[in-house]
Design a protein around this motif. Structure first.
Motif, PDB file in Angstrom:
ATOM      1  N   MET A  32       8.715   3.001 -18.552  1.00  0.00           N
ATOM      2  CA  MET A  32       8.241   4.386 -18.568  1.00  0.00           C
ATOM      3  C   MET A  32       6.871   4.505 -17.904  1.00  0.00           C
ATOM      4  O   MET A  32       6.581   5.495 -17.227  1.00  0.00           O
ATOM      5  CB  MET A  32       8.192   4.917 -19.997  1.00  0.00           C
ATOM      6  N   ASP A  33       6.012   3.500 -18.086  1.00  0.00           N
ATOM      7  CA  ASP A  33       4.730   3.502 -17.374  1.00  0.00           C
ATOM      8  C   ASP A  33       4.962   3.500 -15.868  1.00  0.00           C
ATOM      9  O   ASP A  33       4.280   4.202 -15.114  1.00  0.00           O
ATOM     10  CB  ASP A  33       3.890   2.286 -17.776  1.00  0.00           C
ATOM     11  N   PHE A  34       5.940   2.681 -15.435  1.00  0.00           N
ATOM     12  CA  PHE A  34       6.287   2.647 -14.010  1.00  0.00           C
ATOM     13  C   PHE A  34       6.752   4.026 -13.553  1.00  0.00           C
ATOM     14  O   PHE A  34       6.372   4.501 -12.483  1.00  0.00           O
ATOM     15  CB  PHE A  34       7.400   1.618 -13.769  1.00  0.00           C
ATOM     16  N   THR A  35       7.582   4.666 -14.360  1.00  0.00           N
ATOM     17  CA  THR A  35       8.103   5.987 -13.996  1.00  0.00           C
ATOM     18  C   THR A  35       6.973   6.992 -13.854  1.00  0.00           C
ATOM     19  O   THR A  35       6.942   7.788 -12.909  1.00  0.00           O
ATOM     20  CB  THR A  35       9.108   6.475 -15.056  1.00  0.00           C
ATOM     21  N   ILE A  36       6.025   6.970 -14.798  1.00  0.00           N
ATOM     22  CA  ILE A  36       4.885   7.895 -14.735  1.00  0.00           C
ATOM     23  C   ILE A  36       4.089   7.679 -13.456  1.00  0.00           C
ATOM     24  O   ILE A  36       3.739   8.630 -12.743  1.00  0.00           O
ATOM     25  CB  ILE A  36       3.977   7.729 -15.969  1.00  0.00           C
ATOM     26  N   MET A  37       3.820   6.414 -13.110  1.00  0.00           N
ATOM     27  CA  MET A  37       3.052   6.136 -11.895  1.00  0.00           C
ATOM     28  C   MET A  37       3.827   6.521 -10.644  1.00  0.00           C
ATOM     29  O   MET A  37       3.242   7.039  -9.683  1.00  0.00           O
ATOM     30  CB  MET A  37       2.651   4.657 -11.851  1.00  0.00           C
ATOM     31  N   LYS A  38       5.151   6.289 -10.648  1.00  0.00           N
ATOM     32  CA  LYS A  38       5.957   6.657  -9.487  1.00  0.00           C
ATOM     33  C   LYS A  38       5.982   8.183  -9.316  1.00  0.00           C
ATOM     34  O   LYS A  38       5.838   8.695  -8.195  1.00  0.00           O
ATOM     35  CB  LYS A  38       7.381   6.131  -9.652  1.00  0.00           C
ATOM     36  N   ALA A 103      -5.284   0.247  -9.229  1.00  0.00           N
ATOM     37  CA  ALA A 103      -4.259  -0.669  -9.739  1.00  0.00           C
ATOM     38  C   ALA A 103      -2.870  -0.058  -9.584  1.00  0.00           C
ATOM     39  O   ALA A 103      -1.915  -0.747  -9.199  1.00  0.00           O
ATOM     40  CB  ALA A 103      -4.532  -1.000 -11.202  1.00  0.00           C
ATOM     41  N   GLY A 104      -2.726   1.234  -9.878  1.00  0.00           N
ATOM     42  CA  GLY A 104      -1.437   1.900  -9.730  1.00  0.00           C
ATOM     43  C   GLY A 104      -0.983   1.933  -8.287  1.00  0.00           C
ATOM     44  O   GLY A 104       0.200   1.723  -7.980  1.00  0.00           O
ATOM     45  N   PHE A 105      -1.931   2.203  -7.385  1.00  0.00           N
ATOM     46  CA  PHE A 105      -1.610   2.237  -5.957  1.00  0.00           C
ATOM     47  C   PHE A 105      -1.105   0.878  -5.478  1.00  0.00           C
ATOM     48  O   PHE A 105      -0.087   0.796  -4.777  1.00  0.00           O
ATOM     49  CB  PHE A 105      -2.857   2.647  -5.169  1.00  0.00           C
ATOM     50  N   LYS A 106      -1.778  -0.198  -5.872  1.00  0.00           N
ATOM     51  CA  LYS A 106      -1.379  -1.531  -5.429  1.00  0.00           C
ATOM     52  C   LYS A 106      -0.033  -1.932  -6.029  1.00  0.00           C
ATOM     53  O   LYS A 106       0.804  -2.555  -5.355  1.00  0.00           O
ATOM     54  CB  LYS A 106      -2.466  -2.541  -5.785  1.00  0.00           C
ATOM     55  N   LEU A 107       0.187  -1.563  -7.281  1.00  0.00           N
ATOM     56  CA  LEU A 107       1.457  -1.895  -7.929  1.00  0.00           C
ATOM     57  C   LEU A 107       2.615  -1.118  -7.305  1.00  0.00           C
ATOM     58  O   LEU A 107       3.683  -1.680  -7.020  1.00  0.00           O
ATOM     59  CB  LEU A 107       1.356  -1.594  -9.420  1.00  0.00           C
ATOM     60  N   MET A 108       2.430   0.186  -7.085  1.00  0.00           N
ATOM     61  CA  MET A 108       3.481   0.998  -6.482  1.00  0.00           C
ATOM     62  C   MET A 108       3.756   0.560  -5.043  1.00  0.00           C
ATOM     63  O   MET A 108       4.915   0.500  -4.609  1.00  0.00           O
ATOM     64  CB  MET A 108       3.088   2.478  -6.506  1.00  0.00           C
ATOM     65  N   ASN A 109       2.719   0.234  -4.307  1.00  0.00           N
ATOM     66  CA  ASN A 109       2.907  -0.232  -2.929  1.00  0.00           C
ATOM     67  C   ASN A 109       3.696  -1.533  -2.897  1.00  0.00           C
ATOM     68  O   ASN A 109       4.473  -1.783  -1.970  1.00  0.00           O
ATOM     69  CB  ASN A 109       1.544  -0.450  -2.259  1.00  0.00           C
ATOM     70  N   PHE A 111       5.997  -2.622  -5.203  1.00  0.00           N
ATOM     71  CA  PHE A 111       7.385  -2.452  -5.617  1.00  0.00           C
ATOM     72  C   PHE A 111       8.138  -1.397  -4.797  1.00  0.00           C
ATOM     73  O   PHE A 111       9.368  -1.403  -4.771  1.00  0.00           O
ATOM     74  CB  PHE A 111       7.452  -2.103  -7.105  1.00  0.00           C
ATOM     75  N   TYR A 112       7.408  -0.484  -4.160  1.00  0.00           N
ATOM     76  CA  TYR A 112       8.034   0.553  -3.325  1.00  0.00           C
ATOM     77  C   TYR A 112       7.359   0.555  -1.952  1.00  0.00           C
ATOM     78  O   TYR A 112       6.681   1.515  -1.576  1.00  0.00           O
ATOM     79  CB  TYR A 112       7.903   1.930  -3.986  1.00  0.00           C
ATOM     80  N   PRO A 113       7.542  -0.516  -1.173  1.00  0.00           N
ATOM     81  CA  PRO A 113       6.785  -0.669   0.080  1.00  0.00           C
ATOM     82  C   PRO A 113       7.110   0.366   1.145  1.00  0.00           C
ATOM     83  O   PRO A 113       6.325   0.549   2.081  1.00  0.00           O
ATOM     84  CB  PRO A 113       7.164  -2.088   0.544  1.00  0.00           C
ATOM     85  N   HIS A 114       8.240   1.061   1.025  1.00  0.00           N
ATOM     86  CA  HIS A 114       8.610   2.036   2.052  1.00  0.00           C
ATOM     87  C   HIS A 114       8.145   3.460   1.701  1.00  0.00           C
ATOM     88  O   HIS A 114       8.396   4.393   2.465  1.00  0.00           O
ATOM     89  CB  HIS A 114      10.130   2.035   2.259  1.00  0.00           C
ATOM     90  N   THR A 115       7.490   3.614   0.551  1.00  0.00           N
ATOM     91  CA  THR A 115       7.014   4.933   0.135  1.00  0.00           C
ATOM     92  C   THR A 115       5.533   5.065   0.473  1.00  0.00           C
ATOM     93  O   THR A 115       4.726   4.216   0.085  1.00  0.00           O
ATOM     94  CB  THR A 115       7.216   5.134  -1.381  1.00  0.00           C
ATOM     95  N   PRO A 116       5.130   6.132   1.181  1.00  0.00           N
ATOM     96  CA  PRO A 116       3.716   6.283   1.592  1.00  0.00           C
ATOM     97  C   PRO A 116       2.853   6.895   0.481  1.00  0.00           C
ATOM     98  O   PRO A 116       2.659   8.105   0.431  1.00  0.00           O
ATOM     99  CB  PRO A 116       3.805   7.212   2.801  1.00  0.00           C
ATOM    100  N   PHE A 117       2.343   6.058  -0.414  1.00  0.00           N
ATOM    101  CA  PHE A 117       1.469   6.540  -1.474  1.00  0.00           C
ATOM    102  C   PHE A 117       0.052   6.766  -0.934  1.00  0.00           C
ATOM    103  O   PHE A 117      -0.386   6.091   0.000  1.00  0.00           O
ATOM    104  CB  PHE A 117       1.416   5.534  -2.633  1.00  0.00           C
ATOM    105  N   MET A 118      -0.657   7.717  -1.557  1.00  0.00           N
ATOM    106  CA  MET A 118      -2.034   8.016  -1.141  1.00  0.00           C
ATOM    107  C   MET A 118      -2.979   6.925  -1.651  1.00  0.00           C
ATOM    108  O   MET A 118      -3.019   6.627  -2.845  1.00  0.00           O
ATOM    109  CB  MET A 118      -2.471   9.373  -1.683  1.00  0.00           C
TER     110      MET A 118
END
Length: 289
Positions: A32-38, A103-109, A111-118
């Motif tokens: 759920m933490d992952f979902t919130i960050m995504k 930390a959230g940006f690095k983690l999301m990048n 696990f989801y390398p094709h998604t352009p996070f800010m």
């Protein structure tokens, strides 16, 4: 609008991907933490109420708030303090925006390398107006999600495979009784020369539309485009129409007025240019289900 990151007590940010992944491996984070960050990463910048609404089918509002507070301590998400610069008594308190932390940006990048996070390094105290622009657009995005008419959403899509052309802030594919359409959306902001900003974009997009007989966007289906000028008030929408003459373009241009969201709902918040005035529309497919 002025603002800055509001750091929590006992702030201990993780600053590299190894620390962030280690927190996941130690079960400090769950799915759920992952979902919130995504969800927050996909929104770019959203206030707490918007994040709660995006997640309401999966988690309670109070649990979302508790998790956001916990995620702040180690820099997985950031919370921003925002105030109007001429409001010396703090009488108006805009809801605090959230963005992905380092930390959230690095983690999301990871696990989801094709998604352009800010990247959080893109935000500073000078970007607060841009941040609020995304928050405002997320209110419209939330309402479209709640109407259950939306198929997908894209931020800053490339026009006609040409990165030099001006990009729309948001694009949504919507299901209507007459087929799918693309809402091409731009937010008018008082802190900028919004008339000149919108005029330049619309005239550039007019050339694309006349050349292509459609409005091609990267990763967006080729549906009938409807261009939406999203404003805070009807007076602002009327001023834009008076200055730009929205009914003179070869494509459909509507305005969407935020001040009517709460009282009248999204379906009754759109206006179409008609001569020198704006005519209110009723978009039944946007009724909240």
């Amino acid at each position: 609008m002025n603002g800055y990151r509001k750091l929590p007590d006992n702030y201990r940010p993780y600053v590299n991907v190894e620390q962030a992944i280690n927190a996941y491996q130690r079960n400090f984070l769950d799915e759920m933490d992952f979902t919130i960050m995504k969800v927050l990463g996909d929104a770019i910048a959203a206030n707490e109420d918007q994040i709660r609404r995006y997640l309401i089918s999966k988690i309670s509002r109070s649990d979302t708030s508790k998790r956001l507070d916990r995620l702040r301590r180690n820099g997985f998400v950031d919370r921003w303090h925002c105030r109007l610069e001429n409001d010396t008594d703090n009488e108006i308190r805009p809801p605090a925006p959230f963005t992905l932390g380092i930390a959230g940006f690095k983690l999301m990048n990871h696990f989801y390398p094709h998604t352009p996070f800010m990247n959080p390094n893109s935000w500073d105290n000078q970007n607060i107006k841009t941040l609020q622009r995304y928050v405002a657009m997320n209110e419209l995005r939330c309402l479209l999600v709640e109407s259950k008419s939306i198929n997908n959403w894209h931020w800053n899509s490339v026009v006609a495979h040409n990165r030099r052309l001006k990009k729309p802030l948001g694009t949504a594919e919507l299901e209507t009784t007459k087929g799918n359409v693309n809402f091409i959306m731009e937010r008018a902001q008082m802190s900028q020369n919004f008339v000149g900003f919108l005029r330049d974009k619309l005239h550039q997009w007019k050339k694309v539309y006349e050349q292509e007989s459609t409005f091609p966007l990267t990763n967006v289906p080729d549906n009938v485009p409807v261009f939406i000028i999203y404003t805070s008030t009807l007076a602002m929408a009327e001023h834009i129409h008076k200055q730009i003459m929205l009914d003179t373009f070869p494509f459909t241009v509507w305005t969407c007025v935020e001040e009517f969201f709460e009282a009248d709902g999204l379906a009754k918040s759109f206006y179409a240019p008609q001569g020198e005035s704006l005519k209110r529309l009723y978009l039944e497919f946007l009724e909240k289900n």
